[in-house]
Design a protein around this motif. Sequence first.
Motif, short mmCIF file in Angstrom:
data_model
loop_
_atom_site.label_atom_id
_atom_site.label_comp_id
_atom_site.label_asym_id
_atom_site.label_seq_id
_atom_site.Cartn_x
_atom_site.Cartn_y
_atom_site.Cartn_z
N GLU A 154 -2.43 5.85 -0.08
CA GLU A 154 -3.56 4.85 -0.08
C GLU A 154 -3.95 4.54 1.67
O GLU A 154 -5.07 4.45 1.74
CB GLU A 154 -3.30 3.68 -0.75
N GLN A 155 -2.74 4.41 2.31
CA GLN A 155 -3.18 4.11 3.64
C GLN A 155 -3.65 5.42 4.27
O GLN A 155 -4.62 5.21 5.25
CB GLN A 155 -1.54 3.94 4.39
N LYS A 183 0.85 -1.19 0.18
CA LYS A 183 0.08 -0.02 -0.06
C LYS A 183 0.78 1.26 0.05
O LYS A 183 1.77 1.25 0.80
CB LYS A 183 -0.96 0.04 1.24
N TYR A 198 -7.50 5.27 3.67
CA TYR A 198 -7.92 4.17 4.31
C TYR A 198 -8.52 4.30 5.70
O TYR A 198 -9.58 3.69 6.29
CB TYR A 198 -7.37 2.67 4.42
#
Length: 744
Positions: free
Chosen positions: A61-62, A57, A65
């Motif tokens: 993206e982390q 990731k 999330y």
Amino acid sequence: GILFNNEDEKEDTSFEKNICRFFMGLFLIFHVFRAEQKFADHMKEKNEASSEFAKKKTLLEQRQYLPIFAVRQQLLNIIRDNNIVIVVGETGSGKTTQLTQYLHEDGYTSYGMVGCTQPRRVAAMSVAKRVSEEMNSNLGEEVGYAIRFEDCTSEKTVIKYMTDGILLRESLRESDLDHYSAVIMDEAHERSLNTDVLFGLLQEVVSRRSDLKLIVTSATMDSDKFAGFFGNVPIFNIPGRTFPVDILFSKVPQEDYVEAAVKQALQIHLSGMMGDILIFMPGQEDIEVRRFFTSLLQPQCNMRLEDLENAPPLAVLPIYSQLPSDLQAKIFQKAPDGVRKCIVATNIAETSLTVDGIMFVVDAGYCKLKVFNPRIGMDALQVYPISQANANQRAGRAGRTGPGQCYRLYTQSAFKNEMLTTTIPEIQRTNLANVVLLLKSLGVQDLLLFHFMDPPPEDNMLNSMYQLWILGALDNTGALTPTGRLMVEFPLDPALSKMLIVSCDMGCSADILIIVSMLSVPSIFYRPKVPSVHCSDQVREKFSVPESDHLTYLNVYLQWKNNNYSSIWCNDHFIHTKAMRKVREVRAQLKDIMVQQKINLVSCGSDWDVIRKCICAAYFHQAAKLKGIGEYVNVRTGMPCHLHPTSALFGMGYTPDYIIYHELVMTTKEYMQCVTAVDGEWLAELGPMFYSIKHAGKSRQVSNILPEYHTQHIQCAFVTLDHKTSHKGQFLKKLRFIYHMKAE
DNA sequence: GAGCACTGC
């Protein structure tokens, strides 16, 4: 359901035996050593696995999330519309790393920094590091942090993480915090002393500065109170991301929490369920592993031995703050396959450190608290039931990596009816001398009217002011004196600052500087449990200066210095290396301040009587008088006080008539910790408001020079010579000093 | 002849 069956427990075993049963059972039977040996191999494996995850990731993206990302715009809107917002961000919401970045992205950093306070140094450092990575910059540039001894920020810095103590110090220099456009007070529900003082100060700053945004994070149960305190400000909820935890209460009250915890841990272990166990105990004493080797193996709590022998291995790992750091690190290592970890912790594992992979929490329901009694000026360190907030925090530790279970060793009714919802905040149970001095220097006129969320007991405030007056930090009207102003500059308790300030004129500032630094760090001496216990005591005696613990400390430091600050030397002499390094850091910091304040560094060489007199100049209000062999009574309260067995004066033939103490702590008895012998004459000379010299029944009257705040305490300050209490024996000296305190 | 939870400047 029934977690434990108490009926079979008939034998009346001592506390110590129970502890020993705990560990003899777990520790020996489950081949802990075998388990520990395998750790190293598996560490490597674990590191590879986590870097694998990072590759999968991207940082962006982390970030997206995280639960907070879904409410980003709403959050920014509410902050734009309000100067103060309470944010309830549950564990795993991402508030700590994201809030600052959102504010930065929304333009707040164009006219000032975004500051974020943390109650702990490690948190400030690690979060800053993480955020700097997410922002693709070097730590210390756009994103930085500041903690004591370490300022990792630069002119470029727009997001600054820091401990709350740092922000408090900054507000001394710059009361409107002009460098900041927004301040986030993270983990404010922990209610540290500094947090509570900042609450009152920042609220005033916001009322003066309409361009400053204040965001206070809170736990769900405190949010209404927080919002009310700041004037009914809005509350914004961010959902968290944790796993469900089943809470199981004990059906009947447990007589003995250690035994109950053992049984519960064994039950979990033999049940076949996977996952590591975390047990919460109140203190080091309950956890200390080594002592169990000396004890005898006791029959295990009605468990069948063959069951235990066939069980898989279990690694029992202790963790508490005084544990040397190499041993602390073990709890973070992954156990080898087939070995279950059982971590036995104090409340250090509640907030300060997080262990992954915990599926089961066993909560004894107690913790140790230090509570200050202002009337007698003594701390009591005692075991108390935890609060509901503590209990929930502990339970949450089982739900970080998957669904978990929490076994509470107390009944549901005890939880509901006997536990407080939240722990009494620190500001209501601690000595406030430091807080009072700080607020005075910030120009707060009437401290009793300062806007505290939970005001400290008035008695406590008045007493602290009184103590500051004694030290010459406040004048008769309760205003700060030049000495007081100088004292604020030092990050020390007022009496220690005073000692440092007067030491210059007495010609021993270099020596006092070392002593003060030593006193600012807990537990210099390491005292391993069996079998080397006598050895460590003997080594310790080598440093001993018979008339003073303070001088003993000085002696230790000087010898360490002569040995090039060697850590090997420390180990050889049962001294905490980590603590000594901190002493050196503190010394360097204090020295810088002394230079800044033009206090010269001079050493008195080998004339250590001067040092004792200097200590007396700042601690004359904490004195005790000899009464019988090895027995002392407190001169202020008349209360019997005991020399601590670790004191250099303990058990020696040398019993001075007067001693002063650094600290008075009630544990099993009233103990004076860190004492120094002083001359009676010094007490009268340096503490004239307390002591007068009595010549053949004639006394010197002390005039009323107390500030108005202290009218209630004036009586306490007077020296009333009371002939009844003067008797023969040790009083047949040239000088007599008697102190009388008006009892309530 | 004891033993200290946890922070912070």
